[in-house]
Design an enzyme around this catalytic site. Structure first.
Site, PDB file in Angstrom:
ATOM      1  N   LYS A   1      23.889 -17.201  -7.838  1.00 32.85           N
ATOM      2  CA  LYS A   1      24.129 -18.617  -8.094  1.00 32.85           C
ATOM      3  C   LYS A   1      25.538 -18.758  -8.670  1.00 32.85           C
ATOM      4  CE  LYS A   1      22.559 -19.280 -12.853  1.00 32.85           C
ATOM      5  NZ  LYS A   1      23.800 -19.854 -13.390  1.00 32.85           N
TER       6      LYS A   1
ATOM      7  N   HIS B   1      17.983 -14.758 -11.541  1.00 30.36           N
ATOM      8  CA  HIS B   1      17.476 -13.687 -12.396  1.00 30.36           C
ATOM      9  C   HIS B   1      16.327 -14.129 -13.289  1.00 30.36           C
ATOM     10  CE1 HIS B   1      20.261 -15.408 -15.459  1.00 30.36           C
ATOM     11  NE2 HIS B   1      19.370 -14.938 -16.303  1.00 30.36           N
TER      12      HIS B   1
ATOM     13  N   GLU C   1      19.884 -21.948 -25.843  1.00 27.94           N
ATOM     14  CA  GLU C   1      20.707 -20.787 -26.148  1.00 27.94           C
ATOM     15  C   GLU C   1      21.466 -21.028 -27.450  1.00 27.94           C
ATOM     16  OE1 GLU C   1      22.701 -18.906 -22.505  1.00 27.94           O
ATOM     17  OE2 GLU C   1      22.601 -21.022 -21.985  1.00 27.94           O
TER      18      GLU C   1
ATOM     19  N   ASP D   1      24.830 -25.618 -13.708  1.00 30.20           N
ATOM     20  CA  ASP D   1      24.625 -24.217 -14.062  1.00 30.20           C
ATOM     21  C   ASP D   1      23.152 -23.858 -14.175  1.00 30.20           C
ATOM     22  OD1 ASP D   1      25.457 -21.608 -14.834  1.00 30.20           O
ATOM     23  OD2 ASP D   1      25.141 -22.114 -16.936  1.00 30.20           O
TER      24      ASP D   1
ATOM     25  N   HIS E   1      17.609 -22.324 -12.265  1.00 28.24           N
ATOM     26  CA  HIS E   1      16.723 -21.786 -13.298  1.00 28.24           C
ATOM     27  C   HIS E   1      15.589 -22.740 -13.658  1.00 28.24           C
ATOM     28  CE1 HIS E   1      19.323 -18.495 -13.653  1.00 28.24           C
ATOM     29  NE2 HIS E   1      20.091 -18.897 -14.640  1.00 28.24           N
TER      30      HIS E   1
ATOM     31  N   LYS F   1      23.605 -25.114 -24.807  1.00 29.22           N
ATOM     32  CA  LYS F   1      24.245 -24.016 -25.524  1.00 29.22           C
ATOM     33  C   LYS F   1      24.480 -24.408 -26.980  1.00 29.22           C
ATOM     34  CE  LYS F   1      26.460 -21.854 -21.542  1.00 29.22           C
ATOM     35  NZ  LYS F   1      25.624 -20.637 -21.661  1.00 29.22           N
TER      36      LYS F   1
END
Length: 507
Positions: free
Chosen positions: A167, A197, A235, A254, A259, A355
């Site tokens: 990605k 992942h 995160e 992103d 995800h 984040k």
């Protein structure tokens, strides 16, 4: 306690090694290769899941040879094994496992845009091969075209040729469609493995087993019993040195179409007829296609300001390296989604990811509808709240449920309790950075955990109104080390709901 099979014993207990093949890594000098692919291959070697006839060709533009590649990757493996912040860490590197990988490493200098590079690859590859695009997204189409034009994607008999694409797969619906059309001119859909992942994590894969292997759950896994679902990926880290990538990307591109939508599909998909790859991927695609396009009013963008994270002062996003001082890129996104099908119509799905948040946590929380309170009207009901089930993916791995019980004593008083299990209490802890299963599955030809073209495009279609409709205004600020902007709280408050705590609490 049930018996389990540690990873290192899997080959001896029936898990067959992958068939002989060559793994060609485009971008051999990059961070992905060093931090994730090499540790994953090392763990697979230690598990006995790589065949003797296995080799690795690293392709990159820098000067080098076989020995320089082996020395460089040996050094980084040793460094990462001692770094507690890396995905891979161990007391020491097992010389046998690493030696298996190191001795099979070969280097090829080449430009990804030059036909000569692919001819050189063709001269070295004999038999089956997996081509891994561990490169910037702008090279995906170029590399696939180079492979196709060199005849490297032709399959014959038992010989397979597969391509792994990282990605981000496109930056919007149009670019995703264009990239799909571009690569599918060179090979069949079955040869492309679009990797995410997140799906390599055992706890993500176990969602299907948890849902479909337990008769207690499936009857209530629907709109008649579930009030809402919250999916969180928080995160504590910032963008660090990745500002150059993150600036044109942002949290939405992103994280969400890949995800977060993969977690959405796992928790919301219909039961497939089997665990055959196409059966599973078809049900996931159906769920993604049923997501109603998200209007801007059902989204909140945020950007972290300076604050305190994990006990230390950290800078604002705009003060990070390679970030514009007037950047309007979001580092946080919260969304309200609706799925228009018979199972989920009327059930809101709330998604948030960001984040520099107050904690690191990836989880799916299922909030069930409240029980009727009439019979408890003469008792204290402060703790009489709906049942909540939380499937925790990171950093812990497990499932917990909060529900109501009677407090011991002569009065009918309600108390709140939690039951929980951690995977580590029942199953052996195995070395895993998240790519082992995905690499192995690609080599054996199991595409279950990889995204199909229609699944990718459905994810982008859902967020297309946001990409087109957002004004280029400043995202809502939130202090680093907080739970996100107050506007995200308001998104749920207008529905009479609230976010569950990132620290694992209900409030």
């Amino acid at each position: 306690m049930p018996e389990t099979t540690p990873l290192k014993d899997q080959a001896a207990c029936g898990t067959e090694p992958a068939p002989p093949c060559t793994l060609v890594i485009f971008g051999a000098g990059g961070d992905l290769t060093k931090r994730l692919l090499m540790p994953s291959l090392y763990n697979l070697a230690g598990a006995g899941l790589l065949p003797e006839g296995f080799s690795i060709i690293g392709v990159d533009h820098g000067d080098g040879d076989d020995q320089s590649l082996r020395d460089a990757l040996t050094k980084t493996m040793e460094e990462f094994s001692k770094d507690p912040t890396s995905e891979f860490h161990a007391a020491s590197i097992d010389p046998k496992s690493w030696g298996f990988i190191r001795d099979r490493l070969h280097y090829l200098k080449g430009d990804f845009e030059e036909p000569e590079t692919f001819q050189a690859v063709k001269d070295k590859v004999q038999g089956s091969a997996v081509f891994y695009c561990a490169v910037a997204a702008r090279f995906f189409g170029t590399i696939v075209e180079g492979l196709g034009q060199a005849g490297l994607l032709k399959q014959d008999g038992d010989t397979f040729r597969r391509v792994v694409i990282e990605k981000p797969f496109g930056s919007d619906l149009a670019s995703a469609r264009e990239l799909n059309a571009r690569i599918l001119k060179q090979a069949d859909e079955s040869q492309f493995y679009r990797i995410d992942h997140f799906l390599g994590k055992d706890t993500v894969q176990s969602i299907m087993a948890f849902r479909f292997a337990n008769g207690l759950l499936e009857p209530v896994w629907r709109r008649e019993y579930i009030d809402s679902i919250q999916i969180t990926a928080a995160e504590t880290v910032g963008v660090e040195e990745r500002g150059g990538f993150y600036e044109p990307t942002g949290a939405l591109r992103d994280m969400v179409p890949n995800h977060m939508f993969q977690l959405l599909c796992m928790v919301g998909m219909e039961p497939p007829n089997s665990f055959d790859a196409e059966a599973v991927r078809t049900e996931k695609a159906k769920l993604a296609e049923a997501v109603r396009p998200i209007p801007p009013e059902d989204a909140v963008r945020g950007q972290y300001t300076a604050g305190t994270s994990e006990g230390r002062d950290v800078p604002a996003y705009r003060d990070e390296p390679h970030v514009a001082k007037d950047s309007v890129t979001e580092t946080y996104i919260a969304l309200k989604l609706h799925i228009e099908n018979w199972r989920w119509a009327g059930v809101p799905f709330y998604i948030r990811t960001g984040k520099r948040m107050t904690g690191r946590r990836t989880e799916i929380a299922v909030l069930f509808k409240p029980a009727p309170f009439k019979m408890f009207e003469d008792t204290p009901t402060d703790d009489l709240r709906p049942t909540v089930m939380r499937i925790t993916i990171d950093p812990e791995h497990g499932i917990s449920t909060e529900y109501n019980v009677k407090v011991p004593g002569p009065q009918m008083k309600i108390g709140r309790v939690r039951t929980a299990f951690k995977y580590s209490d029942f199953f052996s802890d195995t070395p895993n950075v998240g790519y082992e299963t995905l690499l192995y599955d690609c080599m054996i030809g199991d595409a279950t955990l990889f995204q199909r073209a229609d699944n990718i495009e459905a994810g982008w279609a859902a967020v297309e109104p946001l990409l087109k409709g957002w004004p280029q205004a400043n995202p809502a600020p939130y202090a680093a080390g907080s739970a996100g902007p107050k506007e995200a709280d308001a998104l749920l408050a207008r529905d009479g709901r609230h976010w569950l705590g990132i620290d694992g609490t209900t409030d």
